[in-house]
Write a protein that holds these residues in place. Sequence first.
Motif, PDB file in Angstrom:
ATOM      1  N   PHE A 189       0.840  -1.201   0.000  1.00 54.84           N
ATOM      2  CA  PHE A 189       0.000   0.000   0.000  1.00 54.84           C
ATOM      3  C   PHE A 189       0.878   1.255   0.000  1.00 54.84           C
ATOM      4  O   PHE A 189       1.777   1.390  -0.806  1.00 54.84           O
ATOM      5  N   SER A 190       0.604   2.171   0.962  1.00 58.78           N
ATOM      6  CA  SER A 190       1.307   3.455   0.965  1.00 58.78           C
ATOM      7  C   SER A 190       2.609   3.408   1.768  1.00 58.78           C
ATOM      8  O   SER A 190       3.277   4.416   1.921  1.00 58.78           O
ATOM      9  N   VAL A 191       2.977   2.231   2.289  1.00 53.02           N
ATOM     10  CA  VAL A 191       4.181   2.132   3.103  1.00 53.02           C
ATOM     11  C   VAL A 191       5.420   2.362   2.278  1.00 53.02           C
ATOM     12  O   VAL A 191       6.436   2.884   2.744  1.00 53.02           O
ATOM     13  N   GLY A 192       5.391   1.970   1.038  1.00 48.94           N
ATOM     14  CA  GLY A 192       6.558   2.106   0.182  1.00 48.94           C
ATOM     15  C   GLY A 192       7.502   0.936   0.389  1.00 48.94           C
ATOM     16  O   GLY A 192       7.196  -0.027   1.087  1.00 48.94           O
ATOM     17  N   ASP A 193       8.677   1.032  -0.240  1.00 50.31           N
ATOM     18  CA  ASP A 193       9.607  -0.094  -0.169  1.00 50.31           C
ATOM     19  C   ASP A 193      10.687   0.103   0.895  1.00 50.31           C
ATOM     20  O   ASP A 193      11.594  -0.708   1.013  1.00 50.31           O
ATOM     21  N   MET A 194      10.629   1.185   1.702  1.00 51.17           N
ATOM     22  CA  MET A 194      11.602   1.434   2.756  1.00 51.17           C
ATOM     23  C   MET A 194      10.891   1.693   4.082  1.00 51.17           C
ATOM     24  O   MET A 194       9.826   2.302   4.118  1.00 51.17           O
ATOM     25  N   GLN A 195      11.516   1.194   5.153  1.00 56.00           N
ATOM     26  CA  GLN A 195      10.965   1.424   6.489  1.00 56.00           C
ATOM     27  C   GLN A 195      12.124   1.775   7.431  1.00 56.00           C
ATOM     28  O   GLN A 195      13.138   1.078   7.458  1.00 56.00           O
ATOM     29  N   ARG A 196      11.979   2.866   8.196  1.00 59.20           N
ATOM     30  CA  ARG A 196      13.048   3.302   9.106  1.00 59.20           C
ATOM     31  C   ARG A 196      12.883   2.621  10.467  1.00 59.20           C
ATOM     32  O   ARG A 196      11.807   2.628  11.062  1.00 59.20           O
ATOM     33  N   VAL A 197      13.975   2.048  10.959  1.00 57.32           N
ATOM     34  CA  VAL A 197      14.015   1.422  12.281  1.00 57.32           C
ATOM     35  C   VAL A 197      14.934   2.259  13.162  1.00 57.32           C
ATOM     36  O   VAL A 197      16.070   2.553  12.780  1.00 57.32           O
ATOM     37  N   THR A 198      14.447   2.640  14.329  1.00 56.04           N
ATOM     38  CA  THR A 198      15.249   3.462  15.248  1.00 56.04           C
ATOM     39  C   THR A 198      15.418   2.745  16.585  1.00 56.04           C
ATOM     40  O   THR A 198      14.601   1.908  16.959  1.00 56.04           O
ATOM     41  N   THR A 199      16.470   3.106  17.260  1.00 59.48           N
ATOM     42  CA  THR A 199      16.678   2.577  18.608  1.00 59.48           C
ATOM     43  C   THR A 199      17.623   3.488  19.369  1.00 59.48           C
ATOM     44  O   THR A 199      18.324   4.325  18.767  1.00 59.48           O
ATOM     45  N   SER A 200      17.634   3.311  20.674  1.00 60.11           N
ATOM     46  CA  SER A 200      18.499   4.102  21.536  1.00 60.11           C
ATOM     47  C   SER A 200      19.012   3.216  22.660  1.00 60.11           C
ATOM     48  O   SER A 200      18.298   2.317  23.122  1.00 60.11           O
ATOM     49  N   THR A 201      20.233   3.441  23.075  1.00 62.94           N
ATOM     50  CA  THR A 201      20.775   2.671  24.194  1.00 62.94           C
ATOM     51  C   THR A 201      21.653   3.557  25.057  1.00 62.94           C
ATOM     52  O   THR A 201      22.244   4.527  24.570  1.00 62.94           O
ATOM     53  N   THR A 202      21.705   3.228  26.347  1.00 66.44           N
ATOM     54  CA  THR A 202      22.461   4.025  27.318  1.00 66.44           C
ATOM     55  C   THR A 202      23.339   3.102  28.160  1.00 66.44           C
ATOM     56  O   THR A 202      22.912   2.022  28.563  1.00 66.44           O
ATOM     57  N   ALA A 203      24.557   3.532  28.410  1.00 64.09           N
ATOM     58  CA  ALA A 203      25.467   2.766  29.261  1.00 64.09           C
ATOM     59  C   ALA A 203      26.119   3.709  30.265  1.00 64.09           C
ATOM     60  O   ALA A 203      26.328   4.897  29.983  1.00 64.09           O
ATOM     61  N   LEU A 204      26.421   3.173  31.438  1.00 66.56           N
ATOM     62  CA  LEU A 204      27.092   3.935  32.486  1.00 66.56           C
ATOM     63  C   LEU A 204      28.599   3.871  32.313  1.00 66.56           C
ATOM     64  O   LEU A 204      29.144   2.857  31.898  1.00 66.56           O
ATOM     65  N   TYR A 205      29.270   4.955  32.611  1.00 64.66           N
ATOM     66  CA  TYR A 205      30.719   4.921  32.707  1.00 64.66           C
ATOM     67  C   TYR A 205      31.108   5.541  34.039  1.00 64.66           C
ATOM     68  O   TYR A 205      30.276   6.069  34.762  1.00 64.66           O
ATOM     69  N   SER A 206      32.364   5.433  34.387  1.00 64.85           N
ATOM     70  CA  SER A 206      32.780   5.898  35.708  1.00 64.85           C
ATOM     71  C   SER A 206      34.165   6.517  35.635  1.00 64.85           C
ATOM     72  O   SER A 206      35.025   6.068  34.889  1.00 64.85           O
ATOM     73  N   ASP A 207      34.355   7.566  36.432  1.00 67.57           N
ATOM     74  CA  ASP A 207      35.700   8.129  36.591  1.00 67.57           C
ATOM     75  C   ASP A 207      36.179   7.898  38.023  1.00 67.57           C
ATOM     76  O   ASP A 207      37.056   8.585  38.528  1.00 67.57           O
ATOM     77  N   LYS A 208      35.597   6.877  38.688  1.00 71.85           N
ATOM     78  CA  LYS A 208      35.990   6.567  40.052  1.00 71.85           C
ATOM     79  C   LYS A 208      37.439   6.102  40.123  1.00 71.85           C
ATOM     80  O   LYS A 208      37.937   5.428  39.235  1.00 71.85           O
ATOM     81  N   LYS A 209      38.054   6.437  41.226  1.00 68.40           N
ATOM     82  CA  LYS A 209      39.329   5.836  41.569  1.00 68.40           C
ATOM     83  C   LYS A 209      39.028   4.468  42.199  1.00 68.40           C
ATOM     84  O   LYS A 209      37.937   4.236  42.724  1.00 68.40           O
ATOM     85  N   ILE A 210      39.992   3.579  42.153  1.00 67.05           N
ATOM     86  CA  ILE A 210      39.827   2.247  42.732  1.00 67.05           C
ATOM     87  C   ILE A 210      41.003   1.958  43.650  1.00 67.05           C
ATOM     88  O   ILE A 210      42.163   2.099  43.252  1.00 67.05           O
TER      89      ILE A 210
END
Length: 472
Positions: free
Chosen positions: A129-150
Amino acid sequence: MRRFKGFVRGVDGLTRDRGGNFAVLFGAVASVLALGVGFAVNISQLYNARSSLQSVVDAAVTSTARDLTLGVIKEADAKASVQAFLDANSAAGILQANQIVLDKLTINRTAKTVQADVHADIGLYFPLFSVGDMQRVTTSTTALYSDKKIEVAMMLDITGSMAPNWRSKTDKIGDLKAAASQTVEDLLKQNRDPGDPRIRVAIVPYAEAVNTGGLADTVFVEAEGGPKVPPPIDTPLSVSVTTATDKCATERKDKDGYADYSSDGPYTLRQDNKGKTYQAKVNRDYRMKVCPTAALVPLTADMSRLLTAIDHFQAAGVTAGGIAVQWGYYMLSPSWRSAIADACLGAGPTNFDQKKVAKIAILMTDGQFNTAFARSRGASRSQDQGQVSRSNAEAICENMKRDGIEVFTIGFDLNDPSMTTTERDQAKSVLKDCSTDDSSSLKHYYEAANGAELSDAFGAITRNIENLTINR
């Protein structure tokens, strides 16, 4: 009979007359089925594309967060790092090369997070139908980082039971040297700036006592029948200092001779039973007989110094686990910073601040704690030295955990047939009690039956230390 034949001919004629209608109906149904199949294929295609996209982006952001944590890259390099990972892995699953587009990378310095928003345009197998031959897929992801001393303090058992045994063909002290050395290397090789190391390690070899090495001035040497605390600070120097032939220390005692579980520094001022002020030095009980030859090393990023100290381990003596835990606590306590700095042994521990520094204690033993020189106030005098040592260790471990120190423990060869069931159970119990409670993803108590498993246990703890700095 004729009527029945006529009825059959009538039904047959009706069927022939409506054959065109069935063909039209079949065509309509087939079209609907084709649309349904095409829609299902597209849904499956988009689902697989989204799954592949999510996997690649998760890996890219996690890898970048880890590099930020370890100091491999700077924040300014994070976008390029994510993009490079996406480019290198963009053909995952059903995705095509260079199909993933990084729309936005956000670094939140307050929350210590890296977030990537991406998309991929997917060519559909069945345009509808009107969808066409292309479809956009999106996503997002988040990760923690640290500048802690050990900061890591390793309390390592070098008692006589660790000595090589030709009968059982074991060399537990050799196994410990190998495992501890590898742990030091694995931790310190993560430092990228020698002038500002992110990770420092202390080692506390122990047996009947702890050899304090360059911190010998923090020790008060008791005499039989003498006082349990150092002389008042206003006592003339000539009579206020008692020397010993070694640099070993046992428990610190309070003014009444009971075990002191605090992490106070040796310069802390206290009042004795006569109201006189004295410094809270650590005792060397006059009953102590065997001083370990290997001395402790306060927190340092000097790998060579630590490896040399480990290489000098010699197995001898009995197991004063409470004293070991006490000195591990000192090596992580900021109250000891001045004494360590004055002895020219480094900058000493940083302040307790779980947002800025991860403090880790690793306690390893191959047997039951069986030696102590001071019991807690109120404890029964019927307790044997083993009970006192285990009780002291558990009390100090509780204080460490209260201060935010993460405690890992390792029982090495605890199923040795030379141990009784009671001894084995007591050894395991104190290690489990001392360790920080496990979580769904983090283990704190380990058992190792041989050298390979000991190395594996230390390796798992090393990996968990990094997880702690990122996830907490």
